[in-house]
Design a protein around this motif. Structure first.
Motif, short mmCIF file in Angstrom:
data_model
loop_
_atom_site.label_atom_id
_atom_site.label_comp_id
_atom_site.label_asym_id
_atom_site.label_seq_id
_atom_site.Cartn_x
_atom_site.Cartn_y
_atom_site.Cartn_z
N PHE A 148 -30.37 57.11 34.49
CA PHE A 148 -31.33 57.37 33.43
C PHE A 148 -31.84 58.80 33.49
CE2 PHE A 148 -31.42 52.85 34.20
CZ PHE A 148 -31.49 52.32 32.93
N TYR A 149 -32.12 59.37 32.32
CA TYR A 149 -32.95 60.55 32.18
C TYR A 149 -34.13 60.14 31.30
CZ TYR A 149 -29.60 63.74 34.30
OH TYR A 149 -28.78 64.39 35.20
N LEU A 150 -35.35 60.41 31.76
CA LEU A 150 -36.55 59.97 31.04
C LEU A 150 -37.34 61.18 30.56
CD1 LEU A 150 -37.51 57.12 33.52
CD2 LEU A 150 -36.38 56.87 31.30
N ARG A 173 -33.16 68.20 35.39
CA ARG A 173 -33.96 68.40 34.18
C ARG A 173 -33.05 68.92 33.07
NH1 ARG A 173 -39.55 68.96 33.31
NH2 ARG A 173 -39.92 68.36 35.46
N ILE A 174 -33.06 68.24 31.93
CA ILE A 174 -32.22 68.64 30.80
C ILE A 174 -33.12 68.80 29.58
CG2 ILE A 174 -30.33 67.94 29.28
CD1 ILE A 174 -29.22 66.29 31.63
N SER A 175 -33.03 69.94 28.93
CA SER A 175 -33.79 70.16 27.71
C SER A 175 -33.28 69.21 26.62
CB SER A 175 -33.61 71.63 27.28
OG SER A 175 -34.13 71.81 26.00
N ALA A 199 -30.25 70.34 24.78
CA ALA A 199 -29.08 70.73 25.59
C ALA A 199 -28.31 69.49 26.05
CB ALA A 199 -29.53 71.53 26.81
N GLY A 200 -27.02 69.72 26.25
CA GLY A 200 -26.20 68.67 26.86
C GLY A 200 -25.94 67.50 25.93
N ILE A 201 -25.13 66.59 26.42
CA ILE A 201 -24.83 65.38 25.66
C ILE A 201 -26.06 64.47 25.70
CG2 ILE A 201 -23.18 63.49 25.38
CD1 ILE A 201 -22.04 66.41 25.22
N CYS A 202 -26.79 64.53 26.81
CA CYS A 202 -28.02 63.73 26.92
C CYS A 202 -29.03 64.16 25.86
CB CYS A 202 -28.62 63.87 28.32
SG CYS A 202 -27.64 63.05 29.59
N GLY A 203 -29.23 65.48 25.73
CA GLY A 203 -30.16 65.98 24.72
C GLY A 203 -29.71 65.60 23.32
N ASP A 223 -21.13 71.80 24.57
CA ASP A 223 -22.52 71.44 24.92
C ASP A 223 -22.61 70.66 26.22
OD1 ASP A 223 -23.43 72.64 22.65
OD2 ASP A 223 -23.48 70.79 21.47
N HIS A 224 -21.49 70.12 26.68
CA HIS A 224 -21.53 69.28 27.88
C HIS A 224 -22.03 70.05 29.09
CE1 HIS A 224 -19.56 67.58 31.56
NE2 HIS A 224 -20.17 66.51 31.08
N ILE A 225 -22.96 69.44 29.82
CA ILE A 225 -23.46 70.04 31.06
C ILE A 225 -22.73 69.34 32.21
CG2 ILE A 225 -25.49 70.33 32.54
CD1 ILE A 225 -27.19 70.12 29.93
N ALA A 226 -22.01 70.11 33.00
CA ALA A 226 -21.22 69.52 34.09
C ALA A 226 -22.05 69.44 35.38
CB ALA A 226 -19.96 70.34 34.31
N CYS A 227 -22.59 68.27 35.64
CA CYS A 227 -23.30 68.07 36.91
C CYS A 227 -22.28 67.85 38.02
CB CYS A 227 -24.22 66.85 36.83
SG CYS A 227 -25.50 67.02 35.60
N ASP A 228 -21.13 67.29 37.63
CA ASP A 228 -20.04 67.00 38.56
C ASP A 228 -18.75 67.47 37.88
OD1 ASP A 228 -17.99 65.92 40.06
OD2 ASP A 228 -18.92 63.95 40.28
N ALA A 248 -15.12 62.11 31.05
CA ALA A 248 -15.60 61.41 29.86
C ALA A 248 -17.03 60.95 30.09
CB ALA A 248 -14.71 60.21 29.54
N GLU A 249 -17.75 60.76 28.97
CA GLU A 249 -19.17 60.44 29.10
C GLU A 249 -19.63 59.62 27.90
OE1 GLU A 249 -21.53 63.95 29.63
OE2 GLU A 249 -23.30 62.78 30.18
N ILE A 250 -20.57 58.71 28.16
CA ILE A 250 -21.26 58.01 27.07
C ILE A 250 -22.76 58.08 27.35
CG2 ILE A 250 -20.94 55.73 28.15
CD1 ILE A 250 -20.90 54.52 25.31
N ILE A 278 -29.67 56.45 28.71
CA ILE A 278 -28.77 55.98 29.77
C ILE A 278 -27.54 56.86 29.69
CG2 ILE A 278 -27.44 54.06 30.74
CD1 ILE A 278 -28.97 52.13 29.09
N ASP A 279 -27.11 57.38 30.81
CA ASP A 279 -25.95 58.27 30.85
C ASP A 279 -24.91 57.67 31.80
OD1 ASP A 279 -24.23 60.42 30.82
OD2 ASP A 279 -25.49 61.70 32.08
N ILE A 280 -23.67 57.54 31.30
CA ILE A 280 -22.59 57.02 32.13
C ILE A 280 -21.43 58.03 32.09
CG2 ILE A 280 -21.05 55.06 32.57
CD1 ILE A 280 -23.88 54.05 32.40
N ASP A 281 -20.92 58.38 33.27
CA ASP A 281 -19.79 59.32 33.36
C ASP A 281 -18.57 58.63 33.96
OD1 ASP A 281 -21.45 61.35 32.50
OD2 ASP A 281 -21.85 62.11 34.51
N SER A 282 -17.41 59.17 33.64
CA SER A 282 -16.17 58.66 34.23
C SER A 282 -15.22 59.81 34.52
CB SER A 282 -15.49 57.68 33.26
OG SER A 282 -14.24 57.26 33.77
N1 SME Z 1 -23.34 65.61 31.34
C1 SME Z 1 -24.72 65.46 30.95
C2 SME Z 1 -25.64 65.90 32.07
C3 SME Z 1 -26.03 64.82 33.00
S1 SME Z 1 -24.82 64.41 34.13
O1 SME Z 1 -23.64 63.93 33.41
C4 SME Z 1 -25.35 63.20 35.15
C5 SME Z 1 -25.00 66.19 29.67
O2 SME Z 1 -24.16 66.95 29.19
O3 SME Z 1 -26.10 66.04 29.13
#
Ligand code: SME
Length: 161
Positions: A56-58, A77-79, A82-86, A105-110, A115-117, A131-135
């Motif tokens: 989770f990001y809250l 911390r994600i603005s 920014a990112g797929i979460c944002g 826009d993807h932020i690579a934490c790993d 792929a990501e949802i 909710i963030d899920i990566d694969s």
């Molecule tokens: N990839 C995400 C950042 C969070 S990590 O995947 C855990 C993004 O682009 O927002």
């Protein structure tokens, strides 16, 4: 406690029907938000299959801040712009990225993630986030994953303080 080796051995359709049931039981048994989000992250991480990160990001009033998760340490911390979460949070919609390397826009934490949802959530107490899920697997996520996260989101909205 559930044996997740047996859960993972089930057919995907059966498994994906079971996961919201496990989460509902969790929410019925325990009112503490931190405990529940922690176990939900673990249920998704260990139950979905081919997942490298689940959590989770809250929203803290200014940014999306890392919450309970399973997997490798992640960006804290994600603005919201920014990112797929944002993107998911701002659009208030599920976002599936089949190949994160094709989305600037993807932020690579790993760096291993392919792929990501991300699905927006709102807890019963009004707290919002995603909710963030990566694969590691390209094209890992489908409409079945979106439906699963929608079911989890509904449980959080109605049950999770
Ligand atoms: N990839 C995400 C950042 C969070 S990590 O995947 C855990 C993004 O682009 O927002």
């Amino acid at each position: 406690m559930i044996d997740f080796s047996r859960v993972l051995a089930m057919a995907k359709e059966e498994r994906y029907a079971l996961l919201p049931v496990l989460i509902r039981h969790e929410l019925q048994a325990e009112p503490n938000r931190l405990a529940n989000l922690s176990n939900i992250a673990a249920i998704l991480y260990h139950g979905m299959g081919d997942v490298s990160w689940a959590g989770f990001y809250l929203f803290d009033g200014s940014d999306l801040v890392l919450g309970p998760f399973q997997g490798r340490p992640a960006c804290t911390r994600i603005s919201t712009d920014a990112g797929i979460c944002g993107r998911s949070y701002t659009k208030n919609d599920t976002v599936i990225i089949q190949n994160v390397h094709e989305d600037p826009d993807h932020i690579a934490c790993d760096a291993r993630t392919n792929a990501e949802i991300v699905h927006p959530v709102r807890l019963k107490n009004g707290q919002k986030g995603v909710i963030d899920i990566d694969s590691l697997q390209v094209n890992r996520f489908t409409a079945a994953d979106a439906a699963l996260l929608q079911a989890v989101g509904h449980l959080l909205e109605t049950m999770a303080d």
